[in-house]
Scaffold this active site. Structure first.
Site, PDB file in Angstrom:
ATOM      1  N   ASP A  26      13.871  57.123  22.103  1.00 36.90           N
ATOM      2  CA  ASP A  26      14.160  57.458  23.498  1.00 36.90           C
ATOM      3  C   ASP A  26      15.360  56.696  24.035  1.00 36.90           C
ATOM      4  O   ASP A  26      16.119  57.212  24.862  1.00 36.90           O
ATOM      5  CB  ASP A  26      12.937  57.175  24.371  1.00 36.90           C
ATOM      6  CG  ASP A  26      11.886  58.264  24.261  1.00 36.90           C
ATOM      7  OD1 ASP A  26      11.878  58.972  23.232  1.00 36.90           O
ATOM      8  OD2 ASP A  26      11.071  58.411  25.183  1.00 36.90           O
ATOM      9  N   CYS A  80       6.873  53.951  17.902  1.00 38.98           N
ATOM     10  CA  CYS A  80       7.621  54.168  19.139  1.00 38.98           C
ATOM     11  C   CYS A  80       7.094  55.333  19.960  1.00 38.98           C
ATOM     12  O   CYS A  80       6.152  56.009  19.580  1.00 38.98           O
ATOM     13  CB  CYS A  80       9.108  54.292  18.828  1.00 38.98           C
ATOM     14  SG  CYS A  80       9.808  52.709  18.288  1.00 38.98           S
ATOM     15  N   LYS A  92       6.919  58.564  21.396  1.00 41.64           N
ATOM     16  CA  LYS A  92       6.151  59.802  21.274  1.00 41.64           C
ATOM     17  C   LYS A  92       5.421  59.911  19.946  1.00 41.64           C
ATOM     18  O   LYS A  92       4.590  60.799  19.768  1.00 41.64           O
ATOM     19  CB  LYS A  92       7.071  61.025  21.453  1.00 41.64           C
ATOM     20  CG  LYS A  92       7.909  60.989  22.720  1.00 41.64           C
ATOM     21  CD  LYS A  92       7.066  60.762  23.957  1.00 41.64           C
ATOM     22  CE  LYS A  92       7.913  60.466  25.176  1.00 41.64           C
ATOM     23  NZ  LYS A  92       8.658  59.195  25.100  1.00 41.64           N
ATOM     24  N   GLU A 119      13.456  61.468  30.658  1.00 44.79           N
ATOM     25  CA  GLU A 119      13.260  60.197  31.347  1.00 44.79           C
ATOM     26  C   GLU A 119      14.416  59.916  32.299  1.00 44.79           C
ATOM     27  O   GLU A 119      15.563  60.238  32.010  1.00 44.79           O
ATOM     28  CB  GLU A 119      13.130  59.055  30.338  1.00 44.79           C
ATOM     29  CG  GLU A 119      11.840  59.119  29.548  1.00 44.79           C
ATOM     30  CD  GLU A 119      11.658  57.937  28.620  1.00 44.79           C
ATOM     31  OE1 GLU A 119      12.630  57.177  28.428  1.00 44.79           O
ATOM     32  OE2 GLU A 119      10.550  57.769  28.090  1.00 44.79           O
ATOM     33  N   SER A 178      11.128  55.950  31.712  1.00 45.81           N
ATOM     34  CA  SER A 178      10.933  55.050  30.585  1.00 45.81           C
ATOM     35  C   SER A 178       9.963  53.960  31.003  1.00 45.81           C
ATOM     36  O   SER A 178       9.835  53.636  32.188  1.00 45.81           O
ATOM     37  CB  SER A 178      12.275  54.426  30.198  1.00 45.81           C
ATOM     38  OG  SER A 178      12.087  53.285  29.401  1.00 45.81           O
TER      39      SER A 178
END
EC number: 4.2.1.9
Length: 562
Positions: A80, A121, A123, A446, A472
């Site tokens: 991300d 991490c 997802k 995000e 985030s």
């Protein structure tokens, strides 16, 4: 055994030939052993995952030692932080569904007896949990662990959120080019998930209280010997659970979901955990009401304030006793947790964590001296968000209980960032970013860049931001996300106009635009229907099937097509 489907009987001789060709089976008697999938997520471009190949090898060795046969497969992963602020972010949340679908496919196509999940991490962890709920095969999770915090030239602890806020500070001229570049080189010093209580670490901590992972899964460093030994112990435990037929849905109950939210409240976790935990409940067949989360928040004290809400990193939390110390402290307050639930250890939550006392009361507060008597996340309702919205109150300055300001509206993330950077956004504004939800984004991008720019410019107390997108885990400030229904589905956020007065009330948990209903009704009559931004590929299919954030942003096939 479940795997007998592919390895027993004369008719499966061709399948056995193929299995022997893998080299994983050393003799015909190995066909009598459990087949264990290792669902890995190793990928070179994600620092939280670059070391997972090594961890998978440790798991394989331990699974063989325990008397089972390991078979590794891999899933995709999106970083991300790297995908932030451009079209790549459209793929982040949708990747959760790809991961779940891919794992389901491999597990069910090959009839594995158990699954060892290695996520880390943002997802990847929830995607794998969705697969575990869906397949309901004995499973255990052991994540890759957090990275160490960085250190600035001034001796200040650094995390990735420091770097995002430094972008705004550098544009504002409050830090030098030299300091900016030094931070860039030192913010992320090792492999592992980002060092603060961002989405990855939030989810990896929640796996402990859900009961799917061993104690300290959320906090033991990626580079530590403890992480490698945890992998070994998890492998042994999984093979034991295969023999005992302990399955994920035996563990993840409504009470487990309650307890996940309680830990989230106590640690001020990422708002994304709400999205993912609702999706997990949905996949487990648990009907879960958002109002329930506020009830949990009201009874759960906020005990540990971690970066980005403080300077403490996940390693600091680990040294202070980790998640077990927080769970043990919460168990001292009757009615906060359900401690007699079974977990993946074969023991109850109480047995796993009782007696694990806090070692540093600066990092983890006691029940007698919490940061706040109520939890670090809130669900807001009102005429902007009739189906709910989420705010990380733990990331808001404690002096702010209500905020009223004038709306300044943007129909995309990029328009908002430009306006913040060119100083169109000023003190007293409520930045409204819409058409960035699961369907509208698509992918519910995000909003870290705009929130970080607001904080970096010194406006963290003076400007609020509301959106049908998400944030985030590194976000802080007056930031309300997950507004449901989203604008693309005709949600009221689409009706707000520049200059409208908006009130965010954290005490009463409300989010309102101060306009009469007849005015909003007239605006709805002239509202232009949403048209999908992406017409081809995966995101087109995702847009057609995804739901709003209040249901976890899951993909659902319309009933008329089933």
């Amino acid at each position: 055994m479940r795997s007998d489907m592919i390895k027993k009987g004369d008719h499966q001789a061709p399948a056995r030939s193929l299995l022997h060709a893998t080299g994983a089976l050393k003799s015909p008697t190995d066909m009598n052993k459990p087949f264990v999938a290792i669902c890995n997520s190793y990928i070179d471009i994600v620092p939280g995952h670059v070391h997972l190949r090594e961890l998978a090898d440790i798991a394989k060795e331990a699974i063989r030692e325990a008397g089972a046969i390991p078979f590794e497969f891999n899933t995709i992963g999106v970083d991300d932080g790297i995908a932030m602020g451009h079209i790549g972010m459209r793929y982040s949340l949708p990747s959760r569904e790809i991961i779940a679908d891919a794992a389901e496919t491999v597990i069910n196509a090959h009839w594995f007896d158990g699954v060892f999940y290695i996520p880390n991490c943002d997802k990847i962890t929830p995607g794998m949990i969705l697969a575990a709920m869906r397949t309901n095969v004995p499973a255990i999770f052991c994540s890759g662990g957090p990275m160490k915090a960085g250190l600035s030239a001034h001796g200040k602890a650094l995390t990735l959120s420091s770097m995002f806020e430094a972008v705004g500070a550098f544009k504002e001229g409050s830090i030098s080019k030299e300091e900016f570049l030094d931070m860039e080189q030192n913010a992320c010093p090792t492999c592992g998930s980002c060092a603060g209580m961002f989405t990855a670490n939030s989810m990896n901590c929640l796996m402990e209280v859900l009961g799917l992972a061993l104690p300290y899964n959320g906090t033991a460093l990626a580079v530590s010997d403890q992480r490698r030994e945890m992998i070994r112990q998890a492998a042994f435990k999984l093979v034991e659970n295969i023999k005992n037929d302990l399955k994920p849905r035996d563990i993840v109950t409504r009470e487990a979901i309650d307890d996940a939210f309680a830990l989230d409240m106590a640690m001020g976790g990422s708002t994304n955990t709400v999205l993912h935990t609702l999706a997990i409940a949905n996949e487990a067949g648990i009907d879960y009401d958002l109002e329930r989360i506020n009830a949990i928040a009201k009874r759960t004290p906020y005990l540990s304030k971690i970066a980005p809400s403080s300077s403490y990193s996940m390693h600091d939390v680990h040294e202070a006793g980790g998640v077990p110390a927080i769970i043990n402290e919460l168990m001292k307050k009757d009615g906060t947790l359900h401690p007699d639930r079974i977990t993946v250890t074969g023991k109850t939550l109480r047995e796993n964590n009782e007696g694990k006392e806090i070692k540093n009361f600066d990092v983890i507060h006691s029940l007698d001296a919490p940061y706040d008597a109520q939890g670090g996340l809130s669900i807001l309702f009102g005429n902007i968000a009739p189906k709910g919205a989420v705010i990380k109150v733990g990331g808001v300055d404690p002096s702010i209980k209500t905020f009223t300001g004038k709306a300044i509206c943007f129909n995309s993330h990029d328009e908002a960032v430009e306006a913040i950077d060119n100083r169109t956004v000023r003190a007293g504004h409520v930045v409204v970013i819409r058409y960035e939800g699961p369907k509208g984004g698509p992918g519910m991008p995000e909003m870290l860049a705009p929130t970080s720019s607001i904080v970096g410019r010194g406006l963290g107390k003076d400007v609020a931001l509301i959106t049908d997108g998400r944030f985030s885990g590194a976000t802080r400030g007056i930031a309300v996300g997950h507004i449901s229904p989203e604008a693309a589905s005709g949600g009221p956020i689409a009706l707000i106009e520049d200059g409208d007065e908006i009130t965010i009330d954290l005490t009463n948990r409300t989010l309102k635009v101060n306009q009469p209903e007849d005015v909003l009704a007239r605006r709805r009559e002239s509202l232009t229907p949403f048209k999908a931004k992406v017409k081809t590929g995966y995101l087109a299919r995702y847009t057609a099937l995804v739901t709003s954030a209040n249901t976890g942003g899951v993909m659902q096939v319309p009933e008329n097509l089933i």
